[in-house]
Design a protein around this motif. Structure first.
Motif, mmCIF file in Angstrom:
data_model
loop_
_atom_site.group_PDB
_atom_site.id
_atom_site.type_symbol
_atom_site.label_atom_id
_atom_site.label_comp_id
_atom_site.label_asym_id
_atom_site.label_seq_id
_atom_site.Cartn_x
_atom_site.Cartn_y
_atom_site.Cartn_z
ATOM 1 N N GLN A 1 2.965 6.839 -2.055
ATOM 2 C CA GLN A 1 2.095 6.780 -1.011
ATOM 3 C C GLN A 1 1.768 5.302 -0.832
ATOM 4 O O GLN A 1 0.686 4.946 -0.211
ATOM 5 C CB GLN A 1 0.945 7.816 -0.927
ATOM 6 N N GLU B 1 8.277 -3.010 3.352
ATOM 7 C CA GLU B 1 7.376 -3.647 4.421
ATOM 8 C C GLU B 1 6.110 -2.742 4.762
ATOM 9 O O GLU B 1 5.303 -3.091 5.481
ATOM 10 C CB GLU B 1 8.255 -4.070 5.762
ATOM 11 N N ARG C 1 2.502 4.954 10.596
ATOM 12 C CA ARG C 1 3.508 4.090 10.206
ATOM 13 C C ARG C 1 3.280 2.855 11.062
ATOM 14 O O ARG C 1 3.825 1.659 10.987
ATOM 15 C CB ARG C 1 4.966 4.578 10.482
ATOM 16 N N LEU D 1 0.789 0.622 9.153
ATOM 17 C CA LEU D 1 0.940 0.145 7.662
ATOM 18 C C LEU D 1 1.513 -1.300 7.389
ATOM 19 O O LEU D 1 1.127 -2.192 6.878
ATOM 20 C CB LEU D 1 1.817 1.288 6.936
ATOM 21 N N PRO D 2 2.514 -1.623 8.312
ATOM 22 C CA PRO D 2 3.057 -3.218 8.158
ATOM 23 C C PRO D 2 1.913 -4.234 8.227
ATOM 24 O O PRO D 2 2.021 -5.152 7.447
ATOM 25 C CB PRO D 2 4.088 -3.255 9.144
ATOM 26 N N ALA E 1 0.243 -4.180 4.671
ATOM 27 C CA ALA E 1 0.998 -4.158 3.298
ATOM 28 C C ALA E 1 0.812 -5.540 2.572
ATOM 29 O O ALA E 1 0.005 -6.433 3.267
ATOM 30 C CB ALA E 1 2.512 -4.277 3.906
ATOM 31 N N PRO E 2 1.150 -5.509 1.467
ATOM 32 C CA PRO E 2 0.459 -6.705 0.595
ATOM 33 C C PRO E 2 1.023 -8.009 1.245
ATOM 34 O O PRO E 2 0.145 -9.079 0.944
ATOM 35 C CB PRO E 2 1.373 -6.442 -0.687
ATOM 36 N N GLY E 3 2.095 -8.256 1.781
ATOM 37 C CA GLY E 3 2.548 -9.370 2.157
ATOM 38 C C GLY E 3 1.462 -10.159 3.285
ATOM 39 O O GLY E 3 0.752 -11.165 2.720
ATOM 40 N N GLU F 1 -10.145 -1.837 -10.820
ATOM 41 C CA GLU F 1 -9.881 -0.157 -10.529
ATOM 42 C C GLU F 1 -10.712 0.478 -11.488
ATOM 43 O O GLU F 1 -11.087 1.627 -11.040
ATOM 44 C CB GLU F 1 -8.402 -0.264 -11.352
ATOM 45 N N PHE G 1 -8.871 5.856 -3.290
ATOM 46 C CA PHE G 1 -8.351 5.509 -2.092
ATOM 47 C C PHE G 1 -7.794 6.845 -1.795
ATOM 48 O O PHE G 1 -7.096 6.667 -0.487
ATOM 49 C CB PHE G 1 -7.391 4.490 -2.122
ATOM 50 N N GLY G 2 -8.004 8.126 -2.159
ATOM 51 C CA GLY G 2 -7.550 9.362 -1.772
ATOM 52 C C GLY G 2 -6.117 9.571 -2.485
ATOM 53 O O GLY G 2 -5.732 8.816 -3.072
ATOM 54 N N ILE H 1 -0.910 11.983 1.819
ATOM 55 C CA ILE H 1 -0.463 11.488 3.164
ATOM 56 C C ILE H 1 -1.414 10.304 3.902
ATOM 57 O O ILE H 1 -1.205 9.516 4.272
ATOM 58 C CB ILE H 1 -0.020 12.290 4.073
ATOM 59 N N ARG I 1 -3.525 8.604 2.096
ATOM 60 C CA ARG I 1 -3.719 7.369 1.309
ATOM 61 C C ARG I 1 -4.448 5.994 2.115
ATOM 62 O O ARG I 1 -3.741 5.765 2.928
ATOM 63 C CB ARG I 1 -2.874 6.986 0.172
ATOM 64 N N SER J 1 -6.052 -0.081 1.413
ATOM 65 C CA SER J 1 -6.305 -0.347 0.065
ATOM 66 C C SER J 1 -5.885 -1.840 -0.473
ATOM 67 O O SER J 1 -6.699 -2.550 -1.216
ATOM 68 C CB SER J 1 -5.611 0.599 -1.156
ATOM 69 N N ASN J 2 -4.988 -2.328 0.020
ATOM 70 C CA ASN J 2 -4.615 -3.698 -0.429
ATOM 71 C C ASN J 2 -5.655 -4.618 -0.030
ATOM 72 O O ASN J 2 -6.190 -5.432 -0.635
ATOM 73 C CB ASN J 2 -3.262 -3.979 0.058
#
Ligand code: HEM
Ligand code: SF4
Lengths: 66, 402
Positions: free
Chosen positions: A11, A28, B105, B108-109, B112-114, B280, B344-345, B348, B350, B354-355
């Motif tokens: 996840q 991504e 979805r 999310l992008p 994301a970490p980037g 953590e 963070f749960g 689905i 999550r 979180s990042n």
């Protein structure tokens, strides 16, 4: 030994690629992916195990490579 | 805080707003794990509270029997005015499958970490400026002067709203956080000035798109179509609600811990590389976020007679203290190497942020201890904890030591 991430279970908690960036990366969407063929060496096996032990989703698998 | 009568037995009458729970919930959860792993209450129209890691993780992953249609416990239930499942009022957090995956979805992008890692210099500068405003004071309030400002300022920057609007923006955040569980009719009135400002910003971004979250959402497509303005606004509201007092609580709890555990503070000052592992453990030990679910239909669950629309209080913080899942669960171990915490749960829903939350925590703590390598609680009795589903210190007076 070989490491893989089950994409159905992952996840994107992001623990694996923070702990072991030598072995894992993110896509991504931020989900974990294994770099290259995932084959582990005596140097990387412990790190892979540590990442596995920190994945809350239990999405990291370490298996005998064929 | 509610005006409910004080709780005598948390196994049969739990209340997460009870003063005893708000002050120190951990012994209550430990007691429940030993004698009643799924506690019940008639308050709030009826609900259940699993106190174990196994119970929490099973329910978090079970979207067949439990719905996310409402994730904040109140006396009411969703009405016809609220969008029905699977979409809900604030996708994706209030969405069930299959719609959930689509709404998730979409965002999310951007988280994301980037793209998130690119924000580090901005966050560092922000923290450093906040510390400048506190310079010279012997006692600082790490809650109201520091932790509280970091998440909204970061999100203001991500959304691409003007820096000079920060005071107004903080006021809007306040209106949203206070009003989120008010009835729909009240919420519409309270949110009016917020909506006006946000819509003006959205329109301005439509005229001159740039590289920020607002333009990202305006460009995003669902089934080949751009999102409706209400969807863009709704997602912005969700990001504010989900990302602000959660992260503020996490930063505050960590500073509170360090203020009365000098050996942990000294280790972090002397071993900066320990920070990610320590974060953590802060997240495990002081997990700030408890969610809720509604039972979808009458059923027997682990021997409990659950009714349709009963609440489930989904205690990720309780799961994190379960000795079955964690060795020495009640001990804070700053270099705990194996830590499958669920702050963070799970499953689905999550935490999509979180990042970002981890980055804000790390930079906020690094900058704080760089400026103040030694500090203590100025008045431990003055520390107050937020009631309800987000737990963290609000008033946090800290004495700076030389
Ligand atoms: C330390 C800080 C934070 C904690 C502990 C936290 C915790 C959580 C938890 C436990 C969930 C799961 C909800 C559920 O199962 O119903 C969640 C969901 C979510 N969080 Fe966070 N959160 C934090 C910060 C943030 C930030 C900074 C953002 C974004 C700016 C954010 C955005 C979200 C979103 C969008 C969801 C919904 C995801 C979905 O339903 O698919 N959170 N968070
Ligand atoms: S830690 Fe687990 S859930 Fe997280 S990205 Fe890695 S495999 Fe996925």
């Amino acid at each position: 030994m070989k490491v893989r991430i089950d994409p159905e279970i992952c996840q994107g908690q992001g623990r694996c690629f923070s702990i072991a960036p030598q072995i894992f990366d993110f896509d991504e969407l931020g989900n974990g992916v294994v770099l290259g063929d995932g084959l582990l060496t005596s140097e990387t096996i412990e790190l892979a195990r540590l990442a596995q032990a920190n994945c809350p989703e239990h999405a990291v698998f370490i298996e005998d490579s064929p | 805080m509610t005006d409910n009568p004080l709780v005598q037995d948390f196994a049969t009458d739990w209340d997460h707003s009870d003063p005893q729970w708000v002050a120190d919930p951990y012994p209550i959860w430990e007691d429940l794990r030993q004698r009643c792993p799924v506690a019940h209450t008639d308050r709030y129209g009826g609900g259940w509270f699993p106190a174990t890691h196994a119970g929490v993780s099973e329910i978090a992953k079970d979207t067949t029997n439990f719905t996310s249609r409402n994730v904040v416990i109140g006396n009411g239930r969703p009405t016809e005015l609220d969008l029905p499942a699977p979409i809900g009022v604030a996708p994706p957090i209030t969405s069930d499958p299959p719609f959930h995956a689509i709404a998730r979805r979409l965002i999310l992008p951007a988280f994301a970490p980037g793209p998130i890692n690119a924000l580090e210099p901005m966050i560092r500068e922000l923290c450093s400026k906040l510390l400048d405003t506190m310079a010279g004071e012997d006692v600082v309030n790490a809650g109201t002067q520091y932790a509280q400002y970091i998440p909204p300022s970061v999100i203001r920057g991500m959304l691409g709203f003007p820096e000079e609007d920060i005071e107004q923006f903080l006021e809007f955040v306040h209106i949203i956080l206070e009003g989120i569980d008010h009835p729909e009719e009240e919420r519409i009135i309270e949110f009016e000035p917020v909506e006006k400002y946000f819509v003006a910003q959205i329109e301005e971004h439509m005229d001159s798109p740039r590289d920020d979250l607002t333009s990202y959402l305006l460009n995003a497509e669902l089934d080949g179509q751009n999102l409706a303005l209400e969807h863009v606004f709704g997602t912005m509201v969700l990001i504010l609600v989900a990302g602000i007092d959660t992260t503020w609580s996490a930063i505050g709890s960590a500073i509170w811990h360090l203020a009365h555990n000098p050996e942990d503070l000294a280790r972090l000052v002397n071993e900066p590389d320990l920070m990610p592992v320590a974060i953590e453990e802060f997240l495990r030990f002081y997990a700030p976020v408890t969610m809720a679910r509604l039972v979808k239909h009458d059923m027997e669950y682990q021997g409990c007679p659950m009714k349709e629309d009963d609440w489930i209080l989904l205690g990720f913080p309780a799961a994190n203290r379960d000795p079955v899942a964690f060795k020495d669960a009640d001990k804070f171990i700053i270099d705990r190497a194996e830590n499958r915490h669920v702050a963070f749960g799970l499953g689905i829903h999550r935490c999509a942020g979180s990042n970002l939350a981890r980055l804000e925590m790390r930079v906020a703590l690094e900058e704080f201890i760089k400026r103040y390598p030694r500090f203590e609680l100025a008045d431990s009795k003055a520390v107050t904890w937020a009631p309800g589903q987000i737990r963290g210190p609000r008033n946090l007076p800290i004495r700076i030591l030389q």
